[in-house]
Design a protein around this motif. Structure first.
Motif, PDB file in Angstrom:
ATOM      1  N   SER A  63       0.837  -1.198   0.000  1.00 20.72           N
ATOM      2  CA  SER A  63       0.000   0.000   0.000  1.00 20.72           C
ATOM      3  C   SER A  63       0.875   1.252   0.000  1.00 20.72           C
ATOM      4  O   SER A  63       0.526   2.263  -0.591  1.00 20.72           O
ATOM      5  CB  SER A  63      -1.009  -0.009   1.140  1.00 20.72           C
ATOM      6  OG  SER A  63      -0.353   0.027   2.373  1.00 20.72           O
ATOM      7  N   ARG A  66       1.819   1.695  -3.563  1.00 21.26           N
ATOM      8  CA  ARG A  66       0.679   2.177  -4.340  1.00 21.26           C
ATOM      9  C   ARG A  66       0.465   3.674  -4.097  1.00 21.26           C
ATOM     10  O   ARG A  66       0.233   4.442  -5.019  1.00 21.26           O
ATOM     11  CB  ARG A  66      -0.575   1.405  -3.948  1.00 21.26           C
ATOM     12  CG  ARG A  66      -1.776   1.770  -4.774  1.00 21.26           C
ATOM     13  CD  ARG A  66      -3.043   1.249  -4.147  1.00 21.26           C
ATOM     14  NE  ARG A  66      -3.157   1.743  -2.786  1.00 21.26           N
ATOM     15  CZ  ARG A  66      -4.008   1.260  -1.897  1.00 21.26           C
ATOM     16  NH1 ARG A  66      -4.792   0.246  -2.219  1.00 21.26           N
ATOM     17  NH2 ARG A  66      -4.058   1.767  -0.686  1.00 21.26           N
ATOM     18  N   SER A  70       0.797   6.680  -6.705  1.00 20.54           N
ATOM     19  CA  SER A  70      -0.364   7.496  -7.034  1.00 20.54           C
ATOM     20  C   SER A  70      -0.036   8.980  -6.877  1.00 20.54           C
ATOM     21  O   SER A  70      -0.574   9.826  -7.574  1.00 20.54           O
ATOM     22  CB  SER A  70      -1.582   7.063  -6.221  1.00 20.54           C
ATOM     23  OG  SER A  70      -1.821   7.940  -5.166  1.00 20.54           O
ATOM     24  N   GLU A  71       0.907   9.296  -5.991  1.00 16.50           N
ATOM     25  CA  GLU A  71       1.323  10.697  -5.865  1.00 16.50           C
ATOM     26  C   GLU A  71       2.078  11.166  -7.105  1.00 16.50           C
ATOM     27  O   GLU A  71       2.166  12.348  -7.372  1.00 16.50           O
ATOM     28  CB  GLU A  71       2.201  10.883  -4.624  1.00 16.50           C
ATOM     29  CG  GLU A  71       1.356  11.022  -3.370  1.00 16.50           C
ATOM     30  CD  GLU A  71       2.164  10.928  -2.097  1.00 16.50           C
ATOM     31  OE1 GLU A  71       3.333  11.357  -2.095  1.00 16.50           O
ATOM     32  OE2 GLU A  71       1.610  10.433  -1.099  1.00 16.50           O
ATOM     33  N   LEU A  93      -5.828  -5.913  -1.124  1.00 15.44           N
ATOM     34  CA  LEU A  93      -5.747  -4.477  -1.392  1.00 15.44           C
ATOM     35  C   LEU A  93      -6.557  -4.087  -2.627  1.00 15.44           C
ATOM     36  O   LEU A  93      -6.568  -2.930  -3.023  1.00 15.44           O
ATOM     37  CB  LEU A  93      -4.296  -4.049  -1.580  1.00 15.44           C
ATOM     38  CG  LEU A  93      -3.462  -3.927  -0.309  1.00 15.44           C
ATOM     39  CD1 LEU A  93      -2.013  -3.654  -0.654  1.00 15.44           C
ATOM     40  CD2 LEU A  93      -3.999  -2.827   0.587  1.00 15.44           C
TER      41      LEU A  93
ATOM     42  N   SER B  99      -2.512  14.690  -1.089  1.00 14.59           N
ATOM     43  CA  SER B  99      -2.105  13.277  -1.141  1.00 14.59           C
ATOM     44  C   SER B  99      -2.118  12.697   0.274  1.00 14.59           C
ATOM     45  O   SER B  99      -2.123  13.447   1.249  1.00 14.59           O
ATOM     46  CB  SER B  99      -0.704  13.166  -1.730  1.00 14.59           C
ATOM     47  OG  SER B  99       0.233  13.598  -0.772  1.00 14.59           O
ATOM     48  N   ARG B 127      -9.465   8.141  -3.813  1.00 14.87           N
ATOM     49  CA  ARG B 127      -8.403   8.994  -3.302  1.00 14.87           C
ATOM     50  C   ARG B 127      -8.776   9.755  -2.037  1.00 14.87           C
ATOM     51  O   ARG B 127      -8.020   9.802  -1.062  1.00 14.87           O
ATOM     52  CB  ARG B 127      -7.976   9.971  -4.411  1.00 14.87           C
ATOM     53  CG  ARG B 127      -6.889  10.953  -4.038  1.00 14.87           C
ATOM     54  CD  ARG B 127      -5.585  10.218  -3.746  1.00 14.87           C
ATOM     55  NE  ARG B 127      -4.501  11.159  -3.571  1.00 14.87           N
ATOM     56  CZ  ARG B 127      -3.676  11.503  -4.547  1.00 14.87           C
ATOM     57  NH1 ARG B 127      -3.801  10.978  -5.740  1.00 14.87           N
ATOM     58  NH2 ARG B 127      -2.708  12.363  -4.333  1.00 14.87           N
ATOM     59  N   LEU B 159     -11.166  -2.816   3.652  1.00 12.69           N
ATOM     60  CA  LEU B 159     -10.056  -1.990   3.160  1.00 12.69           C
ATOM     61  C   LEU B 159      -9.152  -1.556   4.310  1.00 12.69           C
ATOM     62  O   LEU B 159      -7.931  -1.519   4.179  1.00 12.69           O
ATOM     63  CB  LEU B 159     -10.594  -0.759   2.424  1.00 12.69           C
ATOM     64  CG  LEU B 159     -11.270  -1.050   1.082  1.00 12.69           C
ATOM     65  CD1 LEU B 159     -11.964   0.191   0.560  1.00 12.69           C
ATOM     66  CD2 LEU B 159     -10.244  -1.529   0.065  1.00 12.69           C
ATOM     67  N   ALA B 162      -7.018  -4.371   5.278  1.00 10.44           N
ATOM     68  CA  ALA B 162      -5.946  -4.560   4.304  1.00 10.44           C
ATOM     69  C   ALA B 162      -4.830  -3.542   4.513  1.00 10.44           C
ATOM     70  O   ALA B 162      -3.665  -3.827   4.278  1.00 10.44           O
ATOM     71  CB  ALA B 162      -6.497  -4.469   2.888  1.00 10.44           C
ATOM     72  N   GLU B 163      -5.188  -2.324   4.938  1.00  9.03           N
ATOM     73  CA  GLU B 163      -4.178  -1.293   5.180  1.00  9.03           C
ATOM     74  C   GLU B 163      -3.519  -1.478   6.547  1.00  9.03           C
ATOM     75  O   GLU B 163      -2.707  -0.658   6.966  1.00  9.03           O
ATOM     76  CB  GLU B 163      -4.812   0.106   5.130  1.00  9.03           C
ATOM     77  CG  GLU B 163      -5.583   0.407   3.857  1.00  9.03           C
ATOM     78  CD  GLU B 163      -4.716   1.021   2.770  1.00  9.03           C
ATOM     79  OE1 GLU B 163      -3.608   1.485   3.100  1.00  9.03           O
ATOM     80  OE2 GLU B 163      -5.148   1.028   1.617  1.00  9.03           O
TER      81      GLU B 163
END
Lengths: 223, 264
Positions: A63, A66, A70-71, A93, B99, B127, B159, B162-163
């Motif tokens: 993650s 990822r 993505s940044e 994920l 971000s 996002r 989720l 998962a993180e």
């Protein structure tokens, strides 16, 4: 080893396939980031499938990668790996673990699934998780609505099955599905599909297999 | 002080995330704690409206991240509670303007000076959601006693697992006890049955919530409504207190809630 031999890039129909060489994960990852930073405009907006070879990766590592991709405007959509651990991490994920073009290393569909090792999953599969495995799958936990288990062989759920299970996905009509509480959204064995009738009374363990081309559930009886 | 970062999220939209953030923030700040709310819904900001601070926005979170202002300059002080602040979202940008690592940096900067940082997540799992959970020490998932909301909550729990985030807690919002009694609405037990995560709050449906958010005065500040009380109780539970769940109506429900609390 130089960056260029660690990071190999190939164009695919729908994005880029990056193959990382065998090196410690930190080094391989850094090589990838360096490579991207050298040609930011080439990578901007790209869809990336990453072949990590034999790396065994934890979800925090995947993650983090990822997010850092993505940044930079890069979407990581697939992880290809020889390690079942890494594959299942990627699946959790929400990343694909297959790209359309079959990998050469991948064995053709086994005739008999009996020789395949079973995939052991000891947690509840929640909505959005898709587990794919060419052999048998054992889940110790529930399969919630919105979760999918696709197995080449049989599937055993030591818990409540409320999502979708496809056993014998490559055509094995001998495959079975067992669950302690059989209330799937939908059940498939080989090419046949069934929707479970609403359960009456308390849950009981059941086994489903194909009989005369139809899915049939039988209560499981000890002895 | 080491501020704790709490992210409020849900998957599905319209279940009451923003209302929850505003009310928890007010309840915590009324207790003398220093609280900063961050609106993570860039492009569709709402928290400023619900808190009644819309007309005071000069700088927003994107200005902080892009270095056009100091963090302090974008923190809007609440009208009534001097220890409550809001960092608004930008309305003219989208989620990609921030971000996940920006959020972590921002929260790390705030942490030494505050007790609580509450982040209002946007709906969805893209996002904006990832930005909102990046810095979270604790995630609260808001759901309604309704199938689609519970399914989405389940996806979000997956989720978060998962993180490898800490186990989230659940707020069941807009429960209508008489509908549950008639069997027309999922009970808290039904919701728990699928999600299997710790329940930290049960908030009854309450018309005053809509009145309050239109006025820009979070319910918890004034009205003696049950929803307001439920939010105050959640705030106390966040502070580590053991608070029994509200008696919403029938004894049957009460017994079930008590059982639920004991199960934790």
């Amino acid at each position: 080893m130089s960056d260029s031999s660690l990071v190999q890039i190939k164009g695919l129909r729908d994005g880029l396939l990056v193959t990382l060489g065998d090196a410690a994960w930190m080094i391989a990852q850094e090589a990838l980031i360096n490579r991207i930073e050298q040609q930011p405009s080439f990578f901007q907006g790209a869809r990336l499938a990453l072949d990590v070879g034999n790396q065994v990766l934890k979800s925090a590592e995947l993650s983090a990668l990822r997010d850092s991709l993505s940044e930079k405007g890069i979407t990581l959509w697939a992880i290809l790996s020889n390690s079942p651990t890494t594959e299942s991490t990627a699946q959790i994920l929400g990343l694909a673990t297959r790209i359309h073009k079959a990998r050469p290393a991948e064995a053709p569909v086994a005739k008999s699934v009996d020789h395949d090792a079973a995939l052991w999953i000891d947690r509840t599969l929640r909505s959005g998780v898709r587990i794919e495995h060419p052999g048998h799958v054992v889940v110790v936990g529930d399969v919630n609505p919105g979760a999918e288990v696709i197995a080449g062989g049989s599937v055993i759920i030591w818990g409540r099955l409320r999502g979708v299970v496809h056993a014998g996905a490559q055509g094995n009509r001998e495959a079975t599905v067992c669950a302690l509480d059989m209330s799937p959204t939908q059940l498939r064995i080989a090419g046949e599909i069934a929707v479970a009738p609403a359960r009456q009374g308390p849950p009981k363990p059941e086994v489903v297999h194909l009989k005369n081309g139809r899915l049939q559930a039988e209560p499981w009886n000890p002895g | 002080m080491t501020g704790k970062v709490i992210t409020i999220t849900s998957g599905k939209g319209g279940v009451g995330k923003t209302t929850t953030v505003a009310n928890l923030a007010v309840a915590l700040a009324a207790d003398g704690k220093k609280v900063v709310c961050i609106d993570g819904d860039i492009g569709l900001r709402n928290l400023d409206v619900v808190m009644g601070l819309e007309n005071r926005i000069v700088y927003d979170i994107v200005d902080i991240v892009e270095g056009r202002c100091k963090t302090r300059q974008a923190m809007i002080r609440d009208k009534r509670l001097p220890e409550l602040f809001l960092i608004p979202a930008a309305q003219t940008r989208d989620k990609n303007a921030v971000s996940p690592s920006d959020m972590v940096r921002l929260c790390d900067e705030l942490r030494p000076d505050v007790d609580w940082i509450l982040i209002d997540s946007p709906a969805g799992i893209e996002r904006g959601f990832r930005n909102a959970i990046a810095a979270a020490d604790k995630v609260l998932i808001v759901t309604n006693p309704e199938m689609s909301a519970v399914r989405d909550a389940d996806r979000v729990v997956g989720l978060l697992e998962a993180e490898e985030k800490n186990a989230p807690s659940l707020i069941v919002n807009r429960l209508n006890p008489s509908m549950v009694k008639r069997g027309d609405m999922l009970s808290v037990d039904d919701v728990y049955d699928l999600l299997r995560i710790d329940v930290i709050g049960i908030v009854p449906e309450d018309e005053n919530v809509i009145v309050a958010s239109n006025k820009g005065v979070p319910l918890t500040i004034e009205a003696r409504s049950k929803a307001g009380l439920a939010f105050r109780n959640i705030a106390r539970r966040l502070n580590g207190e053991q608070v029994p769940f509200l008696e919403l109506e029938s004894q049957g429900l009460w017994e079930r809630l008590a059982r639920l609390a004991g199960r934790k």
